[in-house]
Write a protein that holds these residues in place. Sequence first.
Motif, PDB file in Angstrom:
ATOM      1  N   TRP A   1       9.096  12.751  44.912  1.00 57.43           N
ATOM      2  CA  TRP A   1      10.039  11.898  44.156  1.00 57.43           C
ATOM      3  C   TRP A   1      11.008  12.766  43.366  1.00 57.43           C
ATOM      4  CZ3 TRP A   1      11.844  10.377  39.397  1.00 57.43           C
ATOM      5  CH2 TRP A   1      12.384   9.090  39.301  1.00 57.43           C
ATOM      6  N   ALA A   2      10.494  13.860  42.769  1.00 58.86           N
ATOM      7  CA  ALA A   2      11.373  14.779  42.012  1.00 58.86           C
ATOM      8  C   ALA A   2      12.362  15.473  42.944  1.00 58.86           C
ATOM      9  CB  ALA A   2      10.517  15.808  41.273  1.00 58.86           C
ATOM     10  N   GLN A   3      11.917  15.847  44.137  1.00 63.57           N
ATOM     11  CA  GLN A   3      12.832  16.454  45.106  1.00 63.57           C
ATOM     12  C   GLN A   3      13.914  15.472  45.532  1.00 63.57           C
ATOM     13  OE1 GLN A   3      10.419  17.935  48.325  1.00 63.57           O
ATOM     14  NE2 GLN A   3       9.317  19.413  47.027  1.00 63.57           N
ATOM     15  N   ALA A   4      13.512  14.201  45.679  1.00 61.00           N
ATOM     16  CA  ALA A   4      14.506  13.181  46.027  1.00 61.00           C
ATOM     17  C   ALA A   4      15.510  13.008  44.896  1.00 61.00           C
ATOM     18  CB  ALA A   4      13.814  11.852  46.334  1.00 61.00           C
ATOM     19  N   LEU A   5      15.026  13.045  43.654  1.00 63.01           N
ATOM     20  CA  LEU A   5      15.937  12.943  42.495  1.00 63.01           C
ATOM     21  C   LEU A   5      16.896  14.128  42.458  1.00 63.01           C
ATOM     22  CD1 LEU A   5      16.659  11.401  39.879  1.00 63.01           C
ATOM     23  CD2 LEU A   5      14.968  12.829  38.697  1.00 63.01           C
ATOM     24  N   HIS A   6      16.369  15.323  42.758  1.00 63.60           N
ATOM     25  CA  HIS A   6      17.216  16.518  42.794  1.00 63.60           C
ATOM     26  C   HIS A   6      18.263  16.411  43.895  1.00 63.60           C
ATOM     27  CE1 HIS A   6      18.248  20.723  43.863  1.00 63.60           C
ATOM     28  NE2 HIS A   6      18.135  20.933  42.539  1.00 63.60           N
ATOM     29  N   ALA A   7      17.831  15.916  45.066  1.00 66.13           N
ATOM     30  CA  ALA A   7      18.781  15.756  46.179  1.00 66.13           C
ATOM     31  C   ALA A   7      19.845  14.726  45.840  1.00 66.13           C
ATOM     32  CB  ALA A   7      18.021  15.337  47.438  1.00 66.13           C
ATOM     33  N   LEU A   8      19.472  13.661  45.152  1.00 75.08           N
ATOM     34  CA  LEU A   8      20.443  12.638  44.774  1.00 75.08           C
ATOM     35  C   LEU A   8      21.473  13.183  43.796  1.00 75.08           C
ATOM     36  CD1 LEU A   8      21.332   9.656  44.887  1.00 75.08           C
ATOM     37  CD2 LEU A   8      19.735   9.199  43.013  1.00 75.08           C
TER      38      LEU A   8
ATOM     39  N   VAL B   1      12.691  19.937  37.295  1.00 77.52           N
ATOM     40  CA  VAL B   1      13.738  19.928  38.326  1.00 77.52           C
ATOM     41  C   VAL B   1      14.925  20.712  37.776  1.00 77.52           C
ATOM     42  CG1 VAL B   1      15.244  18.514  39.764  1.00 77.52           C
ATOM     43  CG2 VAL B   1      12.943  17.672  39.137  1.00 77.52           C
ATOM     44  N   GLU B   2      15.203  21.887  38.342  1.00 80.37           N
ATOM     45  CA  GLU B   2      16.278  22.746  37.852  1.00 80.37           C
ATOM     46  C   GLU B   2      17.559  22.500  38.658  1.00 80.37           C
ATOM     47  OE1 GLU B   2      14.888  26.723  38.020  1.00 80.37           O
ATOM     48  OE2 GLU B   2      13.373  26.448  36.434  1.00 80.37           O
ATOM     49  N   TYR B   3      18.678  22.536  37.939  1.00 80.72           N
ATOM     50  CA  TYR B   3      19.975  22.300  38.572  1.00 80.72           C
ATOM     51  C   TYR B   3      20.869  23.535  38.553  1.00 80.72           C
ATOM     52  CZ  TYR B   3      18.654  17.402  38.443  1.00 80.72           C
ATOM     53  OH  TYR B   3      17.999  16.227  38.629  1.00 80.72           O
ATOM     54  N   GLY B   4      20.392  24.636  37.992  1.00 84.70           N
ATOM     55  CA  GLY B   4      21.147  25.891  38.051  1.00 84.70           C
ATOM     56  C   GLY B   4      22.428  25.857  37.266  1.00 84.70           C
ATOM     57  N   GLY B   5      22.423  25.463  36.021  1.00 86.07           N
ATOM     58  CA  GLY B   5      23.610  25.446  35.175  1.00 86.07           C
ATOM     59  C   GLY B   5      24.031  26.849  34.796  1.00 86.07           C
TER      60      GLY B   5
ATOM     61  N   TYR C   1      18.284  21.418  33.350  1.00 84.40           N
ATOM     62  CA  TYR C   1      17.130  20.949  34.114  1.00 84.40           C
ATOM     63  C   TYR C   1      16.715  19.575  33.594  1.00 84.40           C
ATOM     64  CZ  TYR C   1      14.404  22.387  30.028  1.00 84.40           C
ATOM     65  OH  TYR C   1      13.913  22.523  28.759  1.00 84.40           O
ATOM     66  N   GLN C   2      15.851  18.962  34.345  1.00 92.32           N
ATOM     67  CA  GLN C   2      15.253  17.683  33.958  1.00 92.32           C
ATOM     68  C   GLN C   2      13.738  17.766  34.145  1.00 92.32           C
ATOM     69  OE1 GLN C   2      17.167  14.665  36.349  1.00 92.32           O
ATOM     70  NE2 GLN C   2      18.892  14.432  34.928  1.00 92.32           N
ATOM     71  N   LEU C   3      13.038  16.999  33.348  1.00 95.50           N
ATOM     72  CA  LEU C   3      11.588  16.927  33.442  1.00 95.50           C
ATOM     73  C   LEU C   3      11.197  15.543  33.939  1.00 95.50           C
ATOM     74  CD1 LEU C   3      10.499  18.658  30.089  1.00 95.50           C
ATOM     75  CD2 LEU C   3      10.671  19.675  32.368  1.00 95.50           C
TER      76      LEU C   3
END
Length: 389
Positions: A47-54, A123-127, A133-135
């Motif tokens: 689910w976290a990977q899906a959130l990251h992909a979204l 979930v890291e977004y590489g800022g 990131y999000q938890l």
Amino acid sequence: MQWTDHIRQVRVVLVAVAVAIAAVSLYVSHILVEDLSDEERNRMEIWAQALHALSNADENADLTLVLSVIRGNNTIPVIVLDSSGNVMDFRNVAIKEDNAADSAAYVANLGASLCKSGKFIKVEYGGPDGNDYQLVCYDESNMLKRLSSYPYVQLGVVLVFAVVAIFALLSSKRAEQNKVWVGLSKETAHQLGTPISSLMAWVEILKENYPGDDLIPEMDKDVKRLELIADRFSKIGSLPELSQCQMKEVLGHVIDYMDRRTSSKVEIWRDFPDHDVTACISAPLFEWVVENICKNAVDAMEGSGTITIRLLDAPGRIAVEVQDTGRGIKKKDLKNVFTPGFTTKKRGWGLGLSLAKRIVEEYHKGRIFVKSTEVGKGTTFRIELFKRV
């Protein structure tokens, strides 16, 4: 080995088996809960990977599968927090009415609590500063919580049923024992009736034919003793008539009887108050109780020693103590002294003290117990009767 020891061993085995079953049940349930917990964490990672992909998807990306994964979570509570701890989104979180007014704060506190307990996926977004990131915080699903508590509920229900079943079994066994007691007592009294009547008639004939014979009065006493025993047995199983009796006189009968039937090496001492003491009792049955205790005391002293019968008059109750200088009772046997069938003698049925307990507690509403005992020094039995206004 006595049959009571066999029953005790069976109880120990049954308890051990029950504990083993409970332990196995808890262990298996624990494994199932762990497996389900790992499965839910795997689902939350997806689910976290899906959130990251979204979040990283461009305008031309096909998000059908991603949205399906995100929307497919309908059981696991999840809270999405940003790097500052602010709530970005949440799903399947039950908000109680007490927290409805400030639901945002409630969800934020719940998310922080889940983070502290380690139930989160980062979930890291590489800022640019590396802090973008999000938890994804998640809690156990209702199904997992119910499965975790179910074994304990199940064991509790089984325990309640086991206690009820054991209580019913013991009650049934006690009722069956009472029927045996009553039937045996009534039949004994009935069987003794005919020969006692015949003996009484023969004694009267002997009195007429041999009026000066010294043995005939002794025979008459023995026949009357048999008549008293038959009367005692006939009273078992039905509520006896209680009347006010002089306790010193009742205990005196017991002492006189024991004096005639024990060796000269056994001394029976009286410790009575100077004033009269009365109690509402059935004299024949109460004498039987004290006789049984005295006979056990004589056996414990092996025919040599001292028995002290003590009468105590206290406010609200009357107590009778029978103290001997015998071998005493071992601690492991104390809880079984009043159990039917238990005896430490080579010859004996183990019924005397259990019968005494029944007479005192059920018929006289009193209590009987071992006041003190010491191996090698002796034992003191105490009978307490409550005064009736």
